[in-house]
Design a protein around this motif. Structure first.
Motif, mmCIF file in Angstrom:
data_model
loop_
_atom_site.group_PDB
_atom_site.id
_atom_site.type_symbol
_atom_site.label_atom_id
_atom_site.label_comp_id
_atom_site.label_asym_id
_atom_site.label_seq_id
_atom_site.Cartn_x
_atom_site.Cartn_y
_atom_site.Cartn_z
ATOM 1 N N LEU A 34 -2.187 -1.036 0.489
ATOM 2 C CA LEU A 34 -1.042 -1.657 -0.193
ATOM 3 C C LEU A 34 -0.311 -0.672 -1.110
ATOM 4 O O LEU A 34 0.486 -1.089 -1.952
ATOM 5 N N ASN A 36 2.317 1.425 -2.735
ATOM 6 C CA ASN A 36 3.778 1.243 -2.752
ATOM 7 C C ASN A 36 4.226 -0.087 -2.149
ATOM 8 O O ASN A 36 5.406 -0.268 -1.863
ATOM 9 N N LYS A 37 3.281 -1.004 -1.971
ATOM 10 C CA LYS A 37 3.642 -2.303 -1.418
ATOM 11 C C LYS A 37 3.414 -3.399 -2.468
ATOM 12 O O LYS A 37 2.692 -3.201 -3.437
ATOM 13 N N SER A 38 4.012 -4.540 -2.209
ATOM 14 C CA SER A 38 3.842 -5.621 -3.175
ATOM 15 C C SER A 38 3.619 -6.947 -2.476
ATOM 16 O O SER A 38 3.946 -7.127 -1.306
ATOM 17 N N TRP A 59 -4.076 -5.080 -6.453
ATOM 18 C CA TRP A 59 -4.081 -3.895 -7.320
ATOM 19 C C TRP A 59 -5.130 -2.882 -6.862
ATOM 20 O O TRP A 59 -4.873 -1.672 -6.845
ATOM 21 N N GLY A 62 -3.948 -0.643 -4.212
ATOM 22 C CA GLY A 62 -2.785 0.193 -4.513
ATOM 23 C C GLY A 62 -1.473 -0.527 -4.679
ATOM 24 O O GLY A 62 -0.444 0.102 -4.949
ATOM 25 N N GLY A 63 -1.463 -1.856 -4.530
ATOM 26 C CA GLY A 63 -0.214 -2.597 -4.586
ATOM 27 C C GLY A 63 0.017 -3.318 -5.906
ATOM 28 O O GLY A 63 -0.749 -3.171 -6.860
ATOM 29 N N HIS A 64 1.097 -4.099 -5.934
ATOM 30 C CA HIS A 64 1.434 -4.864 -7.135
ATOM 31 C C HIS A 64 1.722 -6.307 -6.734
ATOM 32 O O HIS A 64 2.506 -6.563 -5.822
ATOM 33 N N ALA A 65 1.078 -7.242 -7.426
ATOM 34 C CA ALA A 65 1.288 -8.663 -7.151
ATOM 35 C C ALA A 65 2.259 -9.263 -8.163
ATOM 36 O O ALA A 65 2.194 -8.954 -9.351
ATOM 37 N N ILE A 66 3.139 -10.109 -7.665
ATOM 38 C CA ILE A 66 4.075 -10.859 -8.507
ATOM 39 C C ILE A 66 3.654 -12.315 -8.462
ATOM 40 O O ILE A 66 3.553 -12.889 -7.371
ATOM 41 N N TYR A 103 11.783 -8.035 -0.942
ATOM 42 C CA TYR A 103 11.133 -7.382 -2.084
ATOM 43 C C TYR A 103 9.670 -7.036 -1.793
ATOM 44 O O TYR A 103 9.146 -6.059 -2.301
ATOM 45 N N CYS A 104 8.998 -7.930 -1.055
ATOM 46 C CA CYS A 104 7.533 -7.876 -0.970
ATOM 47 C C CYS A 104 7.068 -7.720 0.476
ATOM 48 O O CYS A 104 7.814 -7.980 1.412
#
Lengths: 332, 332, 332
Positions: A34, A36-38, A59, A62-66, A103-104
């Motif tokens: 993940l 650079n992915k979200s 996380w 490597g990603g970001h959760a919204i 976005y995701c």
């Protein structure tokens, strides 16, 4: 593009592949899938485990959760196609799904039934609309089934019991002051039968049978994967010889949306609580529950605090299986 | 395993060690002590500073913070052991603490009193239940004391006044339209006395004395660390010679849960507001407050906007001390 | 130190510079301009796109975003200077702005009008108070204008139509069951006129004119940048020859705060809905909307699902322009 909306769409081998990957994560394997992915996490209902484990799992890879809560921090959403939107919903899923897809890289949805009309709720329109209009994979964080819980449950069973085939599995209805979602109960039947277990559904009477759709799927799975499926209203018969007991409460489908008379019926079955006496009838069974659990209502303190209670292990496994699910969907 | 629930569990030297580390962070030192680790932040009540500084502090040290709001975004929690959970709580702290311990490396709790029964609230059952069942360290983000605020306060005092020993410290009660928590007031006494200050508590009358437990601890700290502790209801006497004035409002403990008559009493003491006239009686004192502060109710605009007001510095220090606390607990 | 509160503070060249940077981000350029930095996102109102795109944009540039909801997860805020704070607000913007400036490197605010008194709301006191007391740049996430939406809109126009100068731009009022904010409508006039477009405002009658302040700015921009600005209440005239149609609903300013009689008027103009017949009158116009949009109320399904609808592209561009805005403000 494959979504993860119900395990009915995945065969045993594909699910086992995810379980194997989950075990690798649990043993310390890392993934940057993940980077650079979200991931968008849409919660129409509360959550502790699901939110924490999805946010952390994203996380850790490597990603970001919204986290978005439609109707609270985000706009209320409409899911009916063709609707003239003059009610409370400010936005349609069509736009929400398309925009979030820009976005995701994954969209995860928790959308419980509305508890008014089961024929309506059982169509699972919210998540299906997301799946239709999103251009990225969609994951079910509990709607009318709970397929992430299923994998965590099966990972726990395999850890504790080895090969689940022909192991005696009991899903018992329990009392709860509110008429709850059948999602985890449906999921319990789906996953245990898909792995060839001998599945028994225990409920107080015919009112508490699960929807035919899931009962039929359980029987089909049993036929295909070498297990069995039976229903009983007899507590002693159900617990006898069980190797794992899974508890869940739900409201009676024939009274769906008509909850006052249902409560009168439900109130007569408080004795379905999982206690030490019932566990003593089993074949040294494990006990588990998806959590949250009301202590001394659905299971006693003694059961929850016993060594055979594996609910906390199962909750931990949510993290590992969801990392496996996200990894598989992002890499497809 | 040590928690950070009240500074009463830590001696001056241990707290000074955390303050020294906080100063290093403020000077630009970095830490990776939370790399690949995560922190659960449970808020039962609103927050601006605490949430922002914990979330950022975690991130700055390489970790990831999860914000959960039980009763809103997460399930409402029960903390009574043995309870038959037929009320609103869907989950018990026992499970929440154990599950979050599987996912996260630190658990931080904000759980204000319920303001009905002080004998009940003063047992601080929610955070103590978390500490009992969690298998990772627990940090108090304000319950019936506010030990993170204490360290930020002391860091500010040391920055501005040097060695606090025998410095004249005034904690003044102020009016507020609502009966507030005594947490910051209790904490004010604990930390000022622990660093040997000459502590004065100013309150309108005996109804506004703090709980004996904290008054006694303040006296014990004074005896041990070379300071003093006195109570007065006389404004002039209290402010005379003060080198730092700390303001806080709270509801009268003898009327706890019986807030209507308490309000009639409280309304008579609006003149306890910190204003320029009172500050003029001091020995060029600093003024501080934990924030949030209602302007022109607890302190005037002139006081808040004066150079001697260090509340913003103290708020900034929350970030530095909390990084120090998390660092110490994770490395124990 | 420059804030980004309204595009009226920025000339066309400065905005074009941000648009060029946004295009670079869209083409894959990366930036580490927020490395070790953080961004406070304060939402007084709901959000889907704004929250997701700001949180992700911050993360993609190496920073960390903190989401705060004053009045819900954070304390309710007062913005009146000199106020005696005996109402619901627990904290003043003065402290909130100063404290957040210690923790964070940018502060972003969404604060809609209160819909009681337009003379009050049009002063935009909340964000102006933040800008006055913050010591870091402040970004408007929608108050009485929506300058982030403006840039995303203009990026989309430039992508689809090339140089916008003298292109025919229609802003049409549409019906909505609630009296909405004029922010996006004000912003539509500001940005289209700043780039020299031939701007037409279509609204049912004089009650739905926008505030003189924005009408005058639109005319000034038209004079300065070589475009034009006209108002009409005639649907055919407005749509004829249009190259882009932008839709928005808003409540009538002369009835501001007196919404019952306004509803009676508004209800007569449901036929302002954007449909295929109206779009057929245009010069093959694009259609866009800021979203969220109530389908079959503000625009029909056929319009929303048409190839000429660029609302999803515009929503995507929010991410790119906001990264450009944050980048420019942090590097000033």
């Amino acid at each position: 593009m494959k979504h993860y909306i119900t395990t009915a769409d995945w065969d045993q081998a594909a699910l086992q592949e995810m379980l194997d990957l989950a075990n690798e994560f649990k043993q310390g394997a890392t993934s940057e899938c993940l980077k650079n992915k979200s991931v968008a996490l849409l919660f129409f209902n509360p959550s502790l485990r699901t939110r924490t484990s999805f946010e952390l799992g994203t996380w850790q890879m490597g990603g970001h959760a919204i986290v978005l809560e439609p109707g609270k921090s985000a706009w209320p959403l409409e899911f009916e196609i063709g609707s003239q939107m003059d009610d409370v919903a400010e936005e349609h899923v069509i736009e929400a799904a398309k925009v979030l897809s820009r976005y995701c890289d994954l969209i995860c949805i928790r959308a419980f039934p509305k508890f008014v009309d089961w024929q309506e709720d059982k169509q699972d329109k919210m998540i299906n609309a997301f799946a239709k209009y999103a251009t990225v994979p969609v994951i079910n964080m509990e709607t009318i089934t709970h397929p992430c819980q299923e994998l965590a449950h099966m990972q726990t069973i395999q850890e504790k019991l080895g090969n689940p085939k022909k192991k005696k599995y009991l899903l018992t209805w329990t009392y709860h002051p509110k008429p709850l979602n059948t999602a985890v109960a449906n999921s319990s039947l789906l996953i245990a039968s898909k792995f060839g277990m001998d599945v028994t559904l225990l409920c107080p009477n015919e009112n508490y049978l699960l929807d035919d759709h899931y009962m039929t799927l359980a029987q089909k799975n049993a036929d295909q994967y070498g297990g069995s499926f039976q229903v009983t209203h007899n507590i002693e018969e159900a617990y006898a010889g069980a190797e794992i007991v899974y508890a869940k409460s739900w409201g009676a489908l024939p009274y769906f949306g008509n909850w006052e008379p249902e409560k009168t019926i439900r109130d007569q079955y408080k004795h379905f609580i999982v206690d030490e006496n019932k566990m003593a009838m089993t074949n040294n069974a494990l006990f588990s529950h998806c959590l949250p659990l009301r202590r001394n209502i659905k299971a006693t303190d003694a059961v929850m605090d016993a060594d055979y209670c594996v609910a906390i292990d199962e909750a931990e496994n949510r993290l590992h299986v969801q990392k496996a699910i996200m990894s598989q969907l992002i890499n497809q």
